[in-house]
Design a protein around this motif. Structure first.
Motif, PDB file in Angstrom:
ATOM      1  N   PRO A  22       0.795  -1.244   0.000  1.00 26.71           N
ATOM      2  CA  PRO A  22       0.000   0.000   0.000  1.00 26.71           C
ATOM      3  C   PRO A  22       0.819   1.281   0.000  1.00 26.71           C
ATOM      4  O   PRO A  22       0.277   2.364  -0.251  1.00 26.71           O
ATOM      5  N   VAL A  23       2.132   1.196   0.240  1.00 28.08           N
ATOM      6  CA  VAL A  23       2.977   2.390   0.219  1.00 28.08           C
ATOM      7  C   VAL A  23       2.971   3.049  -1.162  1.00 28.08           C
ATOM      8  O   VAL A  23       3.259   4.248  -1.286  1.00 28.08           O
ATOM      9  N   VAL A  24       2.607   2.278  -2.212  1.00 26.88           N
ATOM     10  CA  VAL A  24       2.566   2.868  -3.561  1.00 26.88           C
ATOM     11  C   VAL A  24       1.527   3.977  -3.652  1.00 26.88           C
ATOM     12  O   VAL A  24       1.530   4.769  -4.604  1.00 26.88           O
ATOM     13  N   LEU A  25       0.626   4.065  -2.666  1.00 26.09           N
ATOM     14  CA  LEU A  25      -0.366   5.138  -2.668  1.00 26.09           C
ATOM     15  C   LEU A  25       0.297   6.511  -2.611  1.00 26.09           C
ATOM     16  O   LEU A  25      -0.230   7.485  -3.160  1.00 26.09           O
ATOM     17  N   PHE A  26       1.449   6.602  -1.945  1.00 22.80           N
ATOM     18  CA  PHE A  26       2.098   7.901  -1.792  1.00 22.80           C
ATOM     19  C   PHE A  26       2.519   8.477  -3.148  1.00 22.80           C
ATOM     20  O   PHE A  26       2.096   9.579  -3.512  1.00 22.80           O
ATOM     21  N   PRO A  27       3.338   7.760  -3.946  1.00 20.56           N
ATOM     22  CA  PRO A  27       3.672   8.322  -5.257  1.00 20.56           C
ATOM     23  C   PRO A  27       2.473   8.394  -6.198  1.00 20.56           C
ATOM     24  O   PRO A  27       2.405   9.279  -7.056  1.00 20.56           O
ATOM     25  N   ALA A  28       1.505   7.476  -6.028  1.00 21.52           N
ATOM     26  CA  ALA A  28       0.328   7.487  -6.898  1.00 21.52           C
ATOM     27  C   ALA A  28      -0.509   8.742  -6.700  1.00 21.52           C
ATOM     28  O   ALA A  28      -1.221   9.179  -7.611  1.00 21.52           O
ATOM     29  N   ALA A  29      -0.435   9.329  -5.508  1.00 20.87           N
ATOM     30  CA  ALA A  29      -1.235  10.525  -5.218  1.00 20.87           C
ATOM     31  C   ALA A  29      -0.676  11.778  -5.869  1.00 20.87           C
ATOM     32  O   ALA A  29      -1.414  12.753  -6.091  1.00 20.87           O
ATOM     33  N   LEU A  30       0.614  11.787  -6.205  1.00 17.11           N
ATOM     34  CA  LEU A  30       1.268  13.006  -6.675  1.00 17.11           C
ATOM     35  C   LEU A  30       0.633  13.605  -7.934  1.00 17.11           C
ATOM     36  O   LEU A  30       0.419  14.825  -7.990  1.00 17.11           O
ATOM     37  N   PRO A  31       0.322  12.800  -8.968  1.00 14.47           N
ATOM     38  CA  PRO A  31      -0.302  13.413 -10.157  1.00 14.47           C
ATOM     39  C   PRO A  31      -1.640  14.078  -9.861  1.00 14.47           C
ATOM     40  O   PRO A  31      -2.015  15.046 -10.531  1.00 14.47           O
ATOM     41  N   PHE A  32      -2.366  13.583  -8.864  1.00 14.52           N
ATOM     42  CA  PHE A  32      -3.671  14.150  -8.535  1.00 14.52           C
ATOM     43  C   PHE A  32      -3.540  15.389  -7.654  1.00 14.52           C
ATOM     44  O   PHE A  32      -4.473  16.184  -7.563  1.00 14.52           O
ATOM     45  N   LEU A  33      -2.390  15.540  -7.012  1.00 10.63           N
ATOM     46  CA  LEU A  33      -2.147  16.713  -6.176  1.00 10.63           C
ATOM     47  C   LEU A  33      -1.545  17.859  -6.972  1.00 10.63           C
ATOM     48  O   LEU A  33      -1.683  19.019  -6.592  1.00 10.63           O
ATOM     49  N   TYR A  34      -0.879  17.537  -8.063  1.00 10.54           N
ATOM     50  CA  TYR A  34      -0.215  18.575  -8.875  1.00 10.54           C
ATOM     51  C   TYR A  34      -1.259  19.506  -9.489  1.00 10.54           C
ATOM     52  O   TYR A  34      -2.138  19.088 -10.230  1.00 10.54           O
ATOM     53  N   GLY A  35      -1.179  20.760  -9.146  1.00  7.27           N
ATOM     54  CA  GLY A  35      -2.090  21.755  -9.688  1.00  7.27           C
ATOM     55  C   GLY A  35      -3.484  21.723  -9.097  1.00  7.27           C
ATOM     56  O   GLY A  35      -4.379  22.443  -9.557  1.00  7.27           O
ATOM     57  N   GLU A  37      -6.505  22.174  -6.144  1.00  5.35           N
ATOM     58  CA  GLU A  37      -6.853  23.111  -5.081  1.00  5.35           C
ATOM     59  C   GLU A  37      -6.854  22.390  -3.743  1.00  5.35           C
ATOM     60  O   GLU A  37      -6.949  21.165  -3.675  1.00  5.35           O
ATOM     61  N   ASP A  38      -6.763  23.192  -2.680  1.00  9.36           N
ATOM     62  CA  ASP A  38      -6.786  22.624  -1.343  1.00  9.36           C
ATOM     63  C   ASP A  38      -8.143  21.981  -1.070  1.00  9.36           C
ATOM     64  O   ASP A  38      -9.174  22.431  -1.583  1.00  9.36           O
ATOM     65  N   HIS A 198       1.170  21.712  -0.893  1.00  5.70           N
ATOM     66  CA  HIS A 198       1.771  23.032  -0.708  1.00  5.70           C
ATOM     67  C   HIS A 198       3.022  23.191  -1.564  1.00  5.70           C
ATOM     68  O   HIS A 198       3.315  24.281  -2.071  1.00  5.70           O
ATOM     69  N   TYR A 199       3.772  22.116  -1.741  1.00  5.78           N
ATOM     70  CA  TYR A 199       4.969  22.165  -2.584  1.00  5.78           C
ATOM     71  C   TYR A 199       4.591  22.457  -4.027  1.00  5.78           C
ATOM     72  O   TYR A 199       5.214  23.301  -4.694  1.00  5.78           O
ATOM     73  N   PHE A 200       3.569  21.769  -4.548  1.00  6.57           N
ATOM     74  CA  PHE A 200       3.143  21.977  -5.926  1.00  6.57           C
ATOM     75  C   PHE A 200       2.544  23.367  -6.124  1.00  6.57           C
ATOM     76  O   PHE A 200       2.569  23.903  -7.242  1.00  6.57           O
ATOM     77  N   GLN A 201       2.003  23.951  -5.063  1.00  9.97           N
ATOM     78  CA  GLN A 201       1.439  25.291  -5.160  1.00  9.97           C
ATOM     79  C   GLN A 201       2.505  26.376  -5.000  1.00  9.97           C
ATOM     80  O   GLN A 201       2.185  27.568  -5.050  1.00  9.97           O
ATOM     81  N   GLY A 202       3.757  25.940  -4.808  1.00 10.04           N
ATOM     82  CA  GLY A 202       4.846  26.892  -4.676  1.00 10.04           C
ATOM     83  C   GLY A 202       4.907  27.582  -3.336  1.00 10.04           C
ATOM     84  O   GLY A 202       5.559  28.626  -3.187  1.00 10.04           O
TER      85      GLY A 202
END
Length: 241
Positions: A22-35, A37-38, A198-202
């Motif tokens: 299940p740790v693969v969830l962490f990198p899998a979430a990144l494309p959905f977090l990029y750009g 909104e909170d 927050h990182y992706f939002q700069g």
């Protein structure tokens, strides 16, 4: 190889590594977090409530089961008895239901419903194999007794109308001894989502945020109870895993 044998073999493999995959969830979430909104306040409340519900299900299942069942064994299936009372009277796999709630809360916190749907589908495919392998093992070991119980109890969605009180009293010691890692993993998941967004939002990381405090508390909690478990007998209890 027959489909039954293939499902069983795959399920046993996934069972052995169910804590790591299940740790693969962490990198899998990144494309959905990029750009993205909170997450809204309602979204955050829903995420936390679902994660807490998942933890409560796991905690109750673990706190009301005897030694030899519902363990953290990874090499092979282990069962000395069939749990048929308490939460096992309304659902056959409460631990995996609890896992789903804990991980689903983190996924919802991303604010992406498409990610939630993908996660739910992947979770079902993944754990369906594990549940299949576990039930094959129980059927071989307990025969008709298992089949009779399984015939009247749903595999994943609880049927609350047929609740039977647990034959084993709830043990807070067992919960504290075995579930500190689950609390830490959940807090880490929420902190990861918050930090990545927050990182992706700069936005620079701001020390002292609520998720950081919660993660710090979870780390301290895990260190304390891990130490008590390994170095003292305070959390030991006869007849419990």
């Amino acid at each position: 190889m027959s489909l039954v044998r293939e499902f069983e073999k795959t399920g046993n493999f996934l069972f052995r590594y169910r804590g790591q995959i299940p740790v693969v969830l962490f990198p899998a979430a990144l494309p959905f977090l990029y750009g993205s909104e909170d997450c809204t306040l309602l979204c955050k409340i829903l995420a936390v409530m679902i994660a807490l519900a998942g933890f409560a299900i796991r905690a109750y299942a673990i706190g009301t089961t005897p030694r030899g069942t519902s363990g953290r064994n990874t090499r092979e299936q282990v069962a000395e008895t069939i749990n048929t009372s308490g939460i096992y009277s309304i659902v056959r796999h409460p631990l995996y239901l609890g896992n789903y709630g804990m991980w689903a809360g983190i996924v919802i916190y991303t604010g992406s419903w498409s990610f939630f749907l993908i996660f739910s589908l992947a979770y079902w495919i993944y754990y369906e194999r594990i549940m299949f392998a576990e039930e094959r093992f129980l059927e071989k070991k307990f025969g008709q007794a298992f089949l009779d119980w399984a015939a009247g109890v749903p595999s994943f969605l609880p049927r609350f109308s047929q609740w039977k009180p647990s034959s084993v009293p709830l043990s807070l010691k067992t919960i504290l001894r075995r579930e500190y890692s689950g609390i830490l993993a959940t807090a880490l998941g929420f902190a990861f989502v918050n930090t990545a967004r927050h990182y992706f939002q700069g936005e620079p990381p701001v020390p002292g945020t609520l998720t950081q405090w919660l993660l710090g508390a979870a780390v301290l909690w895990a260190l304390i109870f891990r130490s008590l478990k390994r170095n003292t007998s305070l959390l030991k209890e006869d007849g419990r895993s």
